[in-house]
Design an enzyme around this catalytic site. Sequence first.
Site, PDB file in Angstrom:
ATOM      1  N   GLU A   1       3.913   1.404  -1.024  1.00 26.06           N
ATOM      2  CA  GLU A   1       4.608   1.439  -2.326  1.00 26.06           C
ATOM      3  C   GLU A   1       3.702   2.085  -3.378  1.00 26.06           C
ATOM      4  O   GLU A   1       4.141   2.954  -4.135  1.00 26.06           O
ATOM      5  CB  GLU A   1       4.973   0.008  -2.742  1.00 26.06           C
ATOM      6  CG  GLU A   1       5.593  -0.075  -4.129  1.00 26.06           C
ATOM      7  CD  GLU A   1       5.908  -1.518  -4.561  1.00 26.06           C
ATOM      8  OE1 GLU A   1       6.008  -2.398  -3.691  1.00 26.06           O
ATOM      9  OE2 GLU A   1       6.031  -1.742  -5.776  1.00 26.06           O
TER      10      GLU A   1
ATOM     11  N   ARG B   1       9.228  25.835 -31.324  1.00 28.56           N
ATOM     12  CA  ARG B   1       9.093  25.214 -32.648  1.00 28.56           C
ATOM     13  C   ARG B   1       8.162  26.055 -33.531  1.00 28.56           C
ATOM     14  O   ARG B   1       7.013  26.344 -33.151  1.00 28.56           O
ATOM     15  CB  ARG B   1       8.525  23.792 -32.471  1.00 28.56           C
ATOM     16  CG  ARG B   1       8.130  23.098 -33.748  1.00 28.56           C
ATOM     17  CD  ARG B   1       9.320  22.690 -34.560  1.00 28.56           C
ATOM     18  NE  ARG B   1       8.911  21.939 -35.750  1.00 28.56           N
ATOM     19  CZ  ARG B   1       9.721  21.666 -36.761  1.00 28.56           C
ATOM     20  NH1 ARG B   1      10.992  22.073 -36.736  1.00 28.56           N
ATOM     21  NH2 ARG B   1       9.301  20.984 -37.803  1.00 28.56           N
TER      22      ARG B   1
ATOM     23  N   ASP C   1       0.841  -1.204   0.000  1.00 26.12           N
ATOM     24  CA  ASP C   1       0.000   0.000   0.000  1.00 26.12           C
ATOM     25  C   ASP C   1       0.876   1.254   0.000  1.00 26.12           C
ATOM     26  O   ASP C   1       0.619   2.207  -0.747  1.00 26.12           O
ATOM     27  CB  ASP C   1      -0.932   0.010   1.224  1.00 26.12           C
ATOM     28  CG  ASP C   1      -2.157  -0.875   1.006  1.00 26.12           C
ATOM     29  OD1 ASP C   1      -2.332  -1.394  -0.106  1.00 26.12           O
ATOM     30  OD2 ASP C   1      -2.941  -1.028   1.965  1.00 26.12           O
TER      31      ASP C   1
END
Length: 399
Positions: free
Chosen positions: A254, A280, A252
Amino acid sequence: MNVQLRNSSSPRTYYLTEEQQALADQAHRFFFSEFHHLNAQMDETDNLPPSVFPKLGAMGYLGLNVSPEYGGAGLDFTSACVITEELSHASAAIGLSHVAHDNLCVNNIYRNANDVLRRKYLPGLCNGTMIGALGLTEPGAGSDALGSMRTTAKGDGDHYILNGSKIYITNGPIADVVLVYAKTSPEKGAKGISAFIVETDTPGFKVAQKLNKMGFRGSPTGELVFEDCRVPAKNMVGKPDGGVAVTMSGLDLERAIVCFNATGISRRALQISIDYAKTRQQFGKPIASFQMVQAMLAEMYTEIEAARSLALHTAAMCEGLEEGEGGRGEIHKLTAAAIFKAAAATSFVLDRAVQIHGGSGYMRNTEVNRLYRTGRVLEVGAGTQEVRKLIISGELLKN
Ligand SMILES: Cc1cc2nc3c(=O)[nH]c(=O)nc-3n(C[C@H](O)[C@H](O)[C@H](O)COP(=O)(O)OP(=O)(O)OC[C@H]3O[C@@H](n4cnc5c(N)ncnc54)[C@H](O)[C@@H]3O)c2cc1C
């Protein structure tokens, strides 16, 4: 184009205290200046520079939730999460190796091991002279990691003898210690699992292979093999057959912290997309002046904010989670939901980031391409999107 850091602070949020925000800002600056320039070479060579862990240790970024008594930073869980986010923003690969070491291995040892083991292993793991990993997944046991586990640990006097293999183990090829799950009572199925600290110079341990990944390159991933590997019984973490509680509560946390690997990556993708869109030129104007490009940027931002808000709320709910808590109930559901959202948002953001970069985004040596190849695994690693949905619906439909 090598876009440099535009602002030198972590995004402001309602969820952080001033102290947590200051930690995030400091981490933001330090990690970007120390680690961002390493990314291209790490992607090329798939090696983690040996200086990284000692540097993290020296700066107090290891053992984030471990008490200073054992050499840790003694921070709360949310602070660890925002530091993880900033590290992943600067370097996704270092962010992954760090979370495997610091959360999966170190925090699990800190939360579940006895004082003797804590004193033996935590100081080295917290100063960066030792690297940690966690070995749960096996070639035949992924989503069903506990039920299908084949690795066994058989008692033999004051040792256990480990046999089996573990796969996709982050830091496996470079780890000094691995927190390994093995079946001590195979007849009890998932209830017969125990956790062990295995030193990687123990005879019978070997790194069978370093795996060649699509992304997160530089964070080494391996297959580990145990052949009659004799581990002292005193290296068991938690109680015999008590591995399920260690795993489930650890998973959990993690899930909660990996949300921040995801948001760190997606924030960086948005940042470089904005910079690219402004510079761009097509049809005589920056592509940022076209509404369809603006819409993509707006959607990316919104996904990140939604994922980050849920992740920060979830981190706050994880504060003070007691040993053995988690793995069921509200926190189990919430952490699964947070990582489900964070992973989906990251995939969405990375897809749009490549779109904004046009053909250059498809070129392997661009930053956006590296992030795109890297972020995809967040829908698979640390439990798949499908398993996350099973957890959420399982909790919703209980009783
Ligand atoms: C880069 C990377 C790093 C990793 N690091 C670690 C680590 O440090 N330590 C560790 O122990 N593990 C680690 N893992 C393993 C990771 O946790 C597993 O890959 C993950 O849990 C999925 O297991 P699997 O790959 O075997 O997939 P499988 O379980 O074989 O799943 C394949 C597919 O089937 C689906 N599926 C499976 N069961 C169900 C079901 N009941 N219902 C619906 N769909 C289902 C899955 O969702 C998926 O789409 C890592 C993996 C990667 C890729």
